[in-house]
Design a protein around this motif. Sequence first.
Motif, PDB file in Angstrom:
ATOM      1  N   THR A   6     -25.732   7.342  84.530  1.00  0.00           N
ATOM      2  CA  THR A   6     -27.080   7.333  85.445  1.00  0.00           C
ATOM      3  C   THR A   6     -26.640   8.994  85.879  1.00  0.00           C
ATOM      4  O   THR A   6     -25.176   9.474  86.191  1.00  0.00           O
ATOM      5  N   ASP A  43     -39.145   2.259  83.064  1.00  0.00           N
ATOM      6  CA  ASP A  43     -39.166   3.367  84.319  1.00  0.00           C
ATOM      7  C   ASP A  43     -38.181   2.458  85.416  1.00  0.00           C
ATOM      8  O   ASP A  43     -38.164   1.417  84.955  1.00  0.00           O
ATOM      9  N   VAL A  44     -38.404   3.144  86.243  1.00  0.00           N
ATOM     10  CA  VAL A  44     -37.604   2.529  87.237  1.00  0.00           C
ATOM     11  C   VAL A  44     -37.927   1.876  87.879  1.00  0.00           C
ATOM     12  O   VAL A  44     -39.421   2.266  88.482  1.00  0.00           O
ATOM     13  N   PHE A 102     -35.815   8.048  84.352  1.00  0.00           N
ATOM     14  CA  PHE A 102     -34.908   7.078  83.186  1.00  0.00           C
ATOM     15  C   PHE A 102     -35.106   6.320  81.779  1.00  0.00           C
ATOM     16  O   PHE A 102     -34.414   6.323  81.856  1.00  0.00           O
ATOM     17  N   ASP A 107     -31.942   8.677  81.446  1.00  0.00           N
ATOM     18  CA  ASP A 107     -30.815   8.327  81.706  1.00  0.00           C
ATOM     19  C   ASP A 107     -30.302   7.489  79.944  1.00  0.00           C
ATOM     20  O   ASP A 107     -28.930   7.524  79.992  1.00  0.00           O
TER      21      ASP A 107
END
Length: 229
Positions: A165, A125-126, A156, A159
Amino acid sequence: MKILSVQSSVAYGHVGNSAATFPLQRLGHEVWPVVTVHFSNHTGYGAWRGPLLAPSDVADVIAGIGEREVTGPDGKPVSVLATADAVLSGYQGAEDVGAVILDAVARVKELNPAAVYCCDPVMGDVGRGMFVRPGIPEYMRDHVVPHADILTPNHFELDFLTDRTTRTEAEVLDAVDAVRDRGPRDVLVTSVITDETPAGTLEVLAVSDDGAWAVRTPSSPSPPTAAAT
């Protein structure tokens, strides 16, 4: 629906089968929970205890379910796996466990071609990065995702799966199309935050053959984590 749910189990908190089983039951579905790990808590805490189940143990539990029989439409006994409408997977723990899950998906679909496979590609995860063992993200991307009918990555993870991104909604949709070209027809992307997302909010994007939809909601200053879904 009858759902074979192969996910994690935690004692503290609510993720994986510890989160999914009861709500699905409350919605009227029959759930057959199979655990891949039994941890004290999810791995997003940074420290945890408990066993990663051996792939053979996970396979044995699924095989045992398959050995249970019910009466089929023709009056003859069939494996209960023939009555499964869906396979749901989350945190897989190790690549070998992922292979067991894919075998289970193949078996269920052999018995019931109408069954679907919903994969939550739990990897990271981010702000946290990857929180699974090395090798799992690549295995998920290269081997698991192509077999999924429904895929539910967070932003996330999307990507990573597409090696890009994404900073705009259009870029997210392009990434979803790239994933859909590899197999999954229905993709639900959670925790979407782009340069266009208003402060204090996040979005969920859903894409299918019928179109694309977005739902925006206020974000929490202390969001829960699903590190071991």
